[in-house]
Design an enzyme around this catalytic site. Structure first.
Site, mmCIF file in Angstrom:
data_model
loop_
_atom_site.group_PDB
_atom_site.id
_atom_site.type_symbol
_atom_site.label_atom_id
_atom_site.label_comp_id
_atom_site.label_asym_id
_atom_site.label_seq_id
_atom_site.Cartn_x
_atom_site.Cartn_y
_atom_site.Cartn_z
ATOM 1 N N HIS A 62 57.201 24.728 -19.158
ATOM 2 C CA HIS A 62 56.165 24.293 -18.175
ATOM 3 C C HIS A 62 56.947 24.172 -17.120
ATOM 4 O O HIS A 62 57.259 25.341 -16.294
ATOM 5 C CB HIS A 62 55.845 23.057 -18.435
ATOM 6 C CG HIS A 62 54.585 22.539 -17.687
ATOM 7 N ND1 HIS A 62 54.084 23.345 -16.595
ATOM 8 C CD2 HIS A 62 53.940 21.240 -17.692
ATOM 9 C CE1 HIS A 62 53.051 22.567 -16.043
ATOM 10 N NE2 HIS A 62 52.786 21.270 -16.716
ATOM 11 N N HIS A 68 51.460 35.204 -16.026
ATOM 12 C CA HIS A 68 50.689 33.941 -16.007
ATOM 13 C C HIS A 68 49.924 33.876 -17.068
ATOM 14 O O HIS A 68 48.922 35.067 -17.125
ATOM 15 C CB HIS A 68 50.180 33.464 -14.591
ATOM 16 C CG HIS A 68 50.041 32.333 -14.418
ATOM 17 N ND1 HIS A 68 48.778 31.826 -14.698
ATOM 18 C CD2 HIS A 68 50.678 31.224 -14.010
ATOM 19 C CE1 HIS A 68 48.609 30.265 -14.146
ATOM 20 N NE2 HIS A 68 49.658 30.062 -13.904
ATOM 21 N N ASP A 79 57.461 30.797 -9.834
ATOM 22 C CA ASP A 79 58.595 30.522 -10.211
ATOM 23 C C ASP A 79 59.589 31.567 -9.862
ATOM 24 O O ASP A 79 60.698 31.513 -9.674
ATOM 25 C CB ASP A 79 58.702 30.174 -11.667
ATOM 26 C CG ASP A 79 57.842 28.898 -12.156
ATOM 27 O OD1 ASP A 79 58.046 27.922 -11.490
ATOM 28 O OD2 ASP A 79 57.103 29.177 -13.084
#
Length: 449
Positions: free
Chosen positions: A276, A327, A385
């Site tokens: 996460h 994703h 990210d």
């Protein structure tokens, strides 16, 4: 009594011998592993007005990729960012207000809300000494979770579940979290890294982002550009729908009627997981492998070959993953990555790190082709990210703070989801079912075992 390694090995063997769940059990009983449907979409578990994530639409039963969209209370994230950046303002306080209360504030309301956040950034007396310095942690997220939970003891009436009390706690917690993180990091540096201890109190009139940079730097120095970029990062990470693991964790605990501090500390624990919130650190680790393993960063063939090695588990951490790519929902693009990439390019130019930035762009551009060459034709894009860790690196922020920064930002979203879970009509405790597959068997007397 100390547990010997031999005895622990016996216990592990006992567990493995008596554990019989198989993958076929999930298929047999149509169990939604990870609360996901067979096509990867999430099981519908609730209704929310707070955030929405869109990365595809369904046509004739098929998922069709689309440009990613993230909305906060119905407002497109990129429009929100454009709104406050074009006016050269910080946006996190405005975003927190929007998420908590459901509408953009007027100028007067925003000024009052920012003043309220500013007034409540200080930690309770002796909190740092008693709760952080006396029991420092090598992991800042661990200390943040404990710090949030401990704030229960400093609340005069922590079990008061009225809307007014819950809103007050949410605002105070959003304001205090950066100070808990900063002081926990200072303790970590002192007691685990052997550095000097610097503790800085928040300064009146500074934004959340400015005060955080003030607190974590020995000399208190930061540039306006750094503060504005950190504020942007906090806005981008503030919310991501009710189905993400940490927001759902917060809602599960809140549905039981427990206090805010217990629910939020559990969400922090969820975010700490590498699947996460810890993903941006994995991106930085991967980038170090790529930058060392590729001699010519501008050679697309050489970069592609190394990406292939990562996918084939021949390089990097041997996971077969390219971190920062892909994703669960976004397909063609992640709007957070688009916004962050735009500002990252400008900062890279100012910092003389454009070559590194272009290598990140190459990873983004070449990964889909490398995956397709291995039979994976899934539509894939860079997620937030891929660029967030690089931005933090350019600002001189240590990797130990990457995930805590995420938590500081997401505090606004978590508190908003808690309020919605508590006060939505027909709220019930969240209790999914598990299929029990252990066979019925009798109790065996001790002497007969």
């Amino acid at each position: 009594m100390a547990l010997s390694e031999a005895f622990m090995a016996d216990l592990c063997q006992e567990y493995e011998t008596n554990t019989h769940i198989k993958m076929s059990d999930y298929e047999r009983w149509d169990v939604k592993r990870g609360l996901r449907n067979a096509d990867g979409t999430g099981v519908m578990a609730g209704v929310t007005e707070i955030g929405n994530v869109r990365g595809y639409y369904v046509q004739d039963g098929e998922r069709v990729p689309m440009a990613g969209q993230l909305t906060y209370r119905g407002i497109d994230l990129l429009e929100l960012v454009q709104g406050f950046t074009s006016e050269h303002r910080f946006g996190f306080a405005e975003t927190a207000y929007l998420l908590l209360l459901g509408a953009l504030p007027t100028k007067t309301l925003l000024d009052e809300f920012e003043a309220l956040l500013n007034e409540n950034q200080h930690l309770p007396p002796m909190f740092t000494e008693d709760m952080i310095l006396k029991a420092p942690s090598s992991d800042v997220m661990n200390k943040l979770a404990r710090g949030v939970l401990t704030l229960y003891s400093y609340d005069d009436n922590p079990e008061d579940m009225t809307l007014s009390s819950e809103l007050r706690r949410a605002i105070v917690l959003i304001a205090r979290t950066p100070q808990i993180v900063a002081h926990a990091f200072a303790a970590k540096r002192r007691y685990f890294d052997g550095e000097s201890l610097y503790l800085h109190d928040p300064q009146p009139g500074l934004s959340i982002a400015e005060n955080f940079l003030w607190a974590v730097r020995h000399d208190n120095h930061f540039t306006p550009q750094e503060a504005q970029l950190l504020d942007l990062c906090m806005v981008l990470h503030a919310e991501h729908g009710g189905g993400n693991n940490s927001a759902f964790t917060c809602r599960v605990l809140s549905s039981s009627g427990t206090d805010l501090y217990s629910a939020i500390s559990a969400a922090v624990g969820s975010l700490k997981g590498p699947k996460h919130g810890g993903a941006n650190k994995k991106v930085m680790e991967m980038f170090s492998y790529i930058s060392d393993g590729v001699k010519d960063w501008k050679d697309n063939d050489e970069v592609s070959a190394y990406l292939g090695k990562l996918l084939d588990k021949e390089a990097g951490d041997r996971s077969g993953l390219i971190y920062g790519m892909g994703h669960a929902i976004y397909t063609l693009s992640d709007p957070r990555a688009i916004a962050l990439k735009h500002f990252a390019r400008r900062l890279a130019q100012d910092k003389g790190m454009l070559d590194e930035f272009q290598l990140y762009e190459s990873i983004e551009r070449l990964t889909p082709k490398a995956m397709a060459q291995r039979g994976n034709h899934k539509v894939i894009c860079a997620n937030v990210d891929l660029f967030s860790g690089f931005v933090y690196k350019m600002m001189g922020i240590p990797q130990e703070l990457y995930t805590p920064l995420f938590a500081m930002s997401r505090m606004a979203g978590w508190c908003a989801h808690r309020l919605e879970e508590l006060y939505s009509p027909g709220a019930r405790i969240i209790r999914p079912a598990y299929k029990a597959v252990a066979p019925q068997r009798p109790f065996v007397p001790l002497e007969d075992r």
